[in-house]
Design a protein around this motif. Structure first.
Motif, PDB file in Angstrom:
ATOM      1  N   ASN A 133       0.815  -1.227   0.000  1.00  0.00           N
ATOM      2  CA  ASN A 133       0.000   0.000   0.000  1.00  0.00           C
ATOM      3  C   ASN A 133       0.842   1.268   0.000  1.00  0.00           C
ATOM      4  OD1 ASN A 133      -2.304  -1.559   0.050  1.00  0.00           O
ATOM      5  ND2 ASN A 133      -2.651  -1.344   2.236  1.00  0.00           N
ATOM      6  N   LEU A 134       1.939   1.241  -0.764  1.00  0.00           N
ATOM      7  CA  LEU A 134       2.843   2.383  -0.793  1.00  0.00           C
ATOM      8  C   LEU A 134       3.038   2.941  -2.203  1.00  0.00           C
ATOM      9  CD1 LEU A 134       4.633   4.084   1.088  1.00  0.00           C
ATOM     10  CD2 LEU A 134       6.477   2.435   0.719  1.00  0.00           C
ATOM     11  N   TRP A 135       2.641   2.201  -3.214  1.00  0.00           N
ATOM     12  CA  TRP A 135       2.918   2.574  -4.601  1.00  0.00           C
ATOM     13  C   TRP A 135       2.418   3.974  -4.946  1.00  0.00           C
ATOM     14  CZ3 TRP A 135       5.808   1.677  -8.642  1.00  0.00           C
ATOM     15  CH2 TRP A 135       5.406   2.085  -9.921  1.00  0.00           C
ATOM     16  N   ASP A 136       1.163   4.266  -4.619  1.00  0.00           N
ATOM     17  CA  ASP A 136       0.586   5.557  -5.008  1.00  0.00           C
ATOM     18  C   ASP A 136       1.305   6.731  -4.340  1.00  0.00           C
ATOM     19  OD1 ASP A 136      -1.241   4.360  -6.668  1.00  0.00           O
ATOM     20  OD2 ASP A 136      -2.857   4.328  -5.176  1.00  0.00           O
ATOM     21  N   GLU A 137       1.935   6.488  -3.193  1.00  0.00           N
ATOM     22  CA  GLU A 137       2.618   7.558  -2.468  1.00  0.00           C
ATOM     23  C   GLU A 137       4.038   7.811  -2.982  1.00  0.00           C
ATOM     24  OE1 GLU A 137       2.271   7.008   1.851  1.00  0.00           O
ATOM     25  OE2 GLU A 137       0.504   5.762   1.463  1.00  0.00           O
ATOM     26  N   VAL A 138       4.634   6.818  -3.657  1.00  0.00           N
ATOM     27  CA  VAL A 138       6.052   6.958  -4.026  1.00  0.00           C
ATOM     28  C   VAL A 138       6.338   6.737  -5.513  1.00  0.00           C
ATOM     29  CG1 VAL A 138       6.759   6.230  -1.710  1.00  0.00           C
ATOM     30  CG2 VAL A 138       6.643   4.528  -3.548  1.00  0.00           C
ATOM     31  N   LYS A 139       5.345   6.418  -6.310  1.00  0.00           N
ATOM     32  CA  LYS A 139       5.590   6.005  -7.702  1.00  0.00           C
ATOM     33  C   LYS A 139       6.286   7.077  -8.531  1.00  0.00           C
ATOM     34  CE  LYS A 139       0.887   7.281  -9.136  1.00  0.00           C
ATOM     35  NZ  LYS A 139      -0.397   6.768  -9.668  1.00  0.00           N
ATOM     36  N   ASP A 140       6.145   8.341  -8.144  1.00  0.00           N
ATOM     37  CA  ASP A 140       6.761   9.425  -8.917  1.00  0.00           C
ATOM     38  C   ASP A 140       8.136   9.823  -8.381  1.00  0.00           C
ATOM     39  OD1 ASP A 140       4.520   9.638 -10.615  1.00  0.00           O
ATOM     40  OD2 ASP A 140       3.478  10.897  -9.146  1.00  0.00           O
ATOM     41  N   ARG A 141       8.620   9.116  -7.374  1.00  0.00           N
ATOM     42  CA  ARG A 141       9.939   9.455  -6.811  1.00  0.00           C
ATOM     43  C   ARG A 141      10.721   8.202  -6.417  1.00  0.00           C
ATOM     44  NH1 ARG A 141       8.771  11.078  -0.655  1.00  0.00           N
ATOM     45  NH2 ARG A 141       6.626  10.364  -0.454  1.00  0.00           N
ATOM     46  N   LEU A 142      10.657   7.200  -7.257  1.00  0.00           N
ATOM     47  CA  LEU A 142      11.339   5.941  -6.961  1.00  0.00           C
ATOM     48  C   LEU A 142      12.851   6.103  -6.888  1.00  0.00           C
ATOM     49  CD1 LEU A 142       9.312   3.443  -9.202  1.00  0.00           C
ATOM     50  CD2 LEU A 142       9.092   3.834  -6.733  1.00  0.00           C
ATOM     51  N   GLY A 143      13.382   7.139  -7.551  1.00  0.00           N
ATOM     52  CA  GLY A 143      14.819   7.356  -7.549  1.00  0.00           C
ATOM     53  C   GLY A 143      15.314   8.173  -6.378  1.00  0.00           C
ATOM     54  N   SER A 144      14.402   8.673  -5.538  1.00  0.00           N
ATOM     55  CA  SER A 144      14.832   9.491  -4.402  1.00  0.00           C
ATOM     56  C   SER A 144      15.175   8.601  -3.211  1.00  0.00           C
ATOM     57  CB  SER A 144      13.743  10.493  -4.018  1.00  0.00           C
ATOM     58  OG  SER A 144      12.594   9.823  -3.549  1.00  0.00           O
ATOM     59  N   SER A 145      15.888   9.159  -2.254  1.00  0.00           N
ATOM     60  CA  SER A 145      16.359   8.388  -1.106  1.00  0.00           C
ATOM     61  C   SER A 145      15.198   7.890  -0.260  1.00  0.00           C
ATOM     62  CB  SER A 145      17.281   9.230  -0.232  1.00  0.00           C
ATOM     63  OG  SER A 145      17.590   8.553   0.975  1.00  0.00           O
ATOM     64  N   ALA A 146      15.275   6.618   0.120  1.00  0.00           N
ATOM     65  CA  ALA A 146      14.248   6.041   0.995  1.00  0.00           C
ATOM     66  C   ALA A 146      14.269   6.681   2.375  1.00  0.00           C
ATOM     67  CB  ALA A 146      14.466   4.536   1.115  1.00  0.00           C
ATOM     68  N   LEU A 147      15.385   7.271   2.748  1.00  0.00           N
ATOM     69  CA  LEU A 147      15.502   7.882   4.069  1.00  0.00           C
ATOM     70  C   LEU A 147      14.689   9.164   4.188  1.00  0.00           C
ATOM     71  CD1 LEU A 147      19.314   7.315   4.743  1.00  0.00           C
ATOM     72  CD2 LEU A 147      17.379   5.850   5.349  1.00  0.00           C
ATOM     73  N   ARG A 148      14.195   9.676   3.055  1.00  0.00           N
ATOM     74  CA  ARG A 148      13.336  10.862   3.084  1.00  0.00           C
ATOM     75  C   ARG A 148      11.884  10.519   3.401  1.00  0.00           C
ATOM     76  NH1 ARG A 148      15.437  13.870  -2.466  1.00  0.00           N
ATOM     77  NH2 ARG A 148      17.600  14.259  -1.776  1.00  0.00           N
ATOM     78  N   LEU A 149      11.548   9.254   3.399  1.00  0.00           N
ATOM     79  CA  LEU A 149      10.184   8.839   3.705  1.00  0.00           C
ATOM     80  C   LEU A 149       9.903   9.006   5.191  1.00  0.00           C
ATOM     81  CD1 LEU A 149      10.007   5.528   1.618  1.00  0.00           C
ATOM     82  CD2 LEU A 149       9.062   7.756   0.987  1.00  0.00           C
ATOM     83  N   SER A 150       8.629   9.136   5.543  1.00  0.00           N
ATOM     84  CA  SER A 150       8.245   9.187   6.951  1.00  0.00           C
ATOM     85  C   SER A 150       8.491   7.828   7.594  1.00  0.00           C
ATOM     86  CB  SER A 150       6.767   9.556   7.079  1.00  0.00           C
ATOM     87  OG  SER A 150       5.962   8.475   6.610  1.00  0.00           O
ATOM     88  N   GLY A 151       8.419   7.801   8.928  1.00  0.00           N
ATOM     89  CA  GLY A 151       8.627   6.535   9.627  1.00  0.00           C
ATOM     90  C   GLY A 151       7.639   5.461   9.199  1.00  0.00           C
ATOM     91  N   GLY A 152       6.372   5.845   9.085  1.00  0.00           N
ATOM     92  CA  GLY A 152       5.358   4.879   8.664  1.00  0.00           C
ATOM     93  C   GLY A 152       5.583   4.393   7.243  1.00  0.00           C
ATOM     94  N   GLN A 153       5.974   5.301   6.365  1.00  0.00           N
ATOM     95  CA  GLN A 153       6.271   4.906   4.986  1.00  0.00           C
ATOM     96  C   GLN A 153       7.491   3.994   4.930  1.00  0.00           C
ATOM     97  OE1 GLN A 153       6.545   8.907   3.378  1.00  0.00           O
ATOM     98  NE2 GLN A 153       4.650   8.616   2.203  1.00  0.00           N
ATOM     99  N   GLN A 154       8.498   4.304   5.747  1.00  0.00           N
ATOM    100  CA  GLN A 154       9.690   3.453   5.767  1.00  0.00           C
ATOM    101  C   GLN A 154       9.350   2.040   6.240  1.00  0.00           C
ATOM    102  OE1 GLN A 154      13.458   4.795   7.312  1.00  0.00           O
ATOM    103  NE2 GLN A 154      12.987   6.941   6.908  1.00  0.00           N
ATOM    104  N   GLN A 155       8.453   1.929   7.217  1.00  0.00           N
ATOM    105  CA  GLN A 155       8.098   0.587   7.696  1.00  0.00           C
ATOM    106  C   GLN A 155       7.344  -0.191   6.619  1.00  0.00           C
ATOM    107  OE1 GLN A 155       9.370  -1.439   9.538  1.00  0.00           O
ATOM    108  NE2 GLN A 155       8.547  -1.260  11.618  1.00  0.00           N
ATOM    109  N   ARG A 156       6.469   0.492   5.874  1.00  0.00           N
ATOM    110  CA  ARG A 156       5.794  -0.192   4.761  1.00  0.00           C
ATOM    111  C   ARG A 156       6.781  -0.506   3.636  1.00  0.00           C
ATOM    112  NH1 ARG A 156       1.419   3.431   2.894  1.00  0.00           N
ATOM    113  NH2 ARG A 156       2.205   5.007   4.334  1.00  0.00           N
ATOM    114  N   LEU A 157       7.792   0.340   3.450  1.00  0.00           N
ATOM    115  CA  LEU A 157       8.844   0.050   2.474  1.00  0.00           C
ATOM    116  C   LEU A 157       9.599  -1.216   2.873  1.00  0.00           C
ATOM    117  CD1 LEU A 157      10.519   1.194  -0.024  1.00  0.00           C
ATOM    118  CD2 LEU A 157      12.117   2.031   1.715  1.00  0.00           C
ATOM    119  N   VAL A 158       9.906  -1.350   4.156  1.00  0.00           N
ATOM    120  CA  VAL A 158      10.589  -2.556   4.633  1.00  0.00           C
ATOM    121  C   VAL A 158       9.727  -3.792   4.366  1.00  0.00           C
ATOM    122  CG1 VAL A 158      11.418  -3.750   6.691  1.00  0.00           C
ATOM    123  CG2 VAL A 158      11.966  -1.341   6.352  1.00  0.00           C
TER     124      VAL A 158
END
Length: 252
Positions: A133-158
């Motif tokens: 459930n993260l695609w719509d939030e990050v699909k336009d910035r896949l090349g940017s650093s994952a460390l810029r994501l919020s804590g909740g987004q980072q956990q879903r990224l993991v």
């Protein structure tokens, strides 16, 4: 309960001379969420790590007994531990995004396992992010650093990173403990979706969370498994007085 995905028989874990888990036997149902509850230091995380042999990374650890994954003992000498940890993925307490792009975080595991074609990696990245459930939030910035994501987004990224290598079981060690309420709610919704396809075991200190997300709950105390029941039964009508005291907040 449904058919067991993991069957644990007479499991004992020692950290050098310390006996951390005492003769644990439990059958973890397939495609359900099993919650592990109990006070700090009771053995929950030790038990969780025993399900993919992560305890072995701690010097002086000794494990006795059997952990059967689809009927095969993961502690047998011939076990390929790398393959085991591919089948049984792990999500830790603190979000652990790698210091690389969002895309490369997801592609990391498949690349290690030999997938190099970009079109195939693109498909895996999108599929995994959609499942988390993260695609719509990050699909336009896949090349940017994952460390810029919020804590909740980072956990879903993991979680997406775990999903990218097609596990069968997902272990979660207090995955919401560092998250705010909104991110926690999103994570719990995700867990409810994922159990359609995966067997999930989650350690949590939050009784309400265990009640919300799990189908079965195991109560640990001082290295012993005190009670294992369907979640509603354990919370409403526990068989052991110690379980009742813990879930009602009278423990101690």
């Amino acid at each position: 309960m449904s058919q067991a995905k993991i069957e644990v028989r007479n499991l004992n874990v020692y950290y050098q001379q310390y006996h951390a888990l005492h003769d644990i036997s439990i059958a973890i149902p397939q495609q359900q969420v099993t919650a592990l509850i109990g006070p700090s230091g009771c053995g929950k995380s030790t038990f969780l790590r025993s399900l993919n042999r992560l305890n072995e990374l701690i010097e002086g650890t000794r494990t006795e007994g059997q952990v059967l994954l689809d009927g095969v003992d993961i502690y047998a000498p011939q076990t390929d531990v790398v393959e085991l940890r591919k089948r049984v993925g792990m999500v830790f307490q603190k979000p652990s995004a790698f210091p690389m792009s969002i895309y490369d975080n997801i592609a990391y595991g498949p690349r290690i396992h030999g997938i190099t074609r970009k079109v195939e990696l693109d498909e895996i990245v999108e599929r995994s992010l959609r499942q988390a459930n993260l695609w719509d939030e990050v699909k336009d910035r896949l090349g940017s650093s994952a460390l810029r994501l919020s804590g909740g987004q980072q956990q879903r990224l993991v979680i997406a990173r775990v999903l990218s290598i097609n596990p069968e079981v997902i272990l979660m060690d207090e995955p919401a403990s560092a998250l705010d309420p909104i991110s926690t709610a999103k994570l719990e919704d995700l867990i409810a979706q994922l159990k359609r396809d995966y067997t999930i075991v989650i350690v949590t200190h939050n009784m309400q969370q265990a009640a919300r997300v799990s189908d079965a709950t195991a109560f640990f105390l001082n290295g012993d498994l005190i009670e294992f029941q369907p979640t509603r039964k354990l919370f409403v009508n526990p068989e052991d007085k110690r379980t009742e005291d813990y879930v009602t907040g009278r423990f101690g």
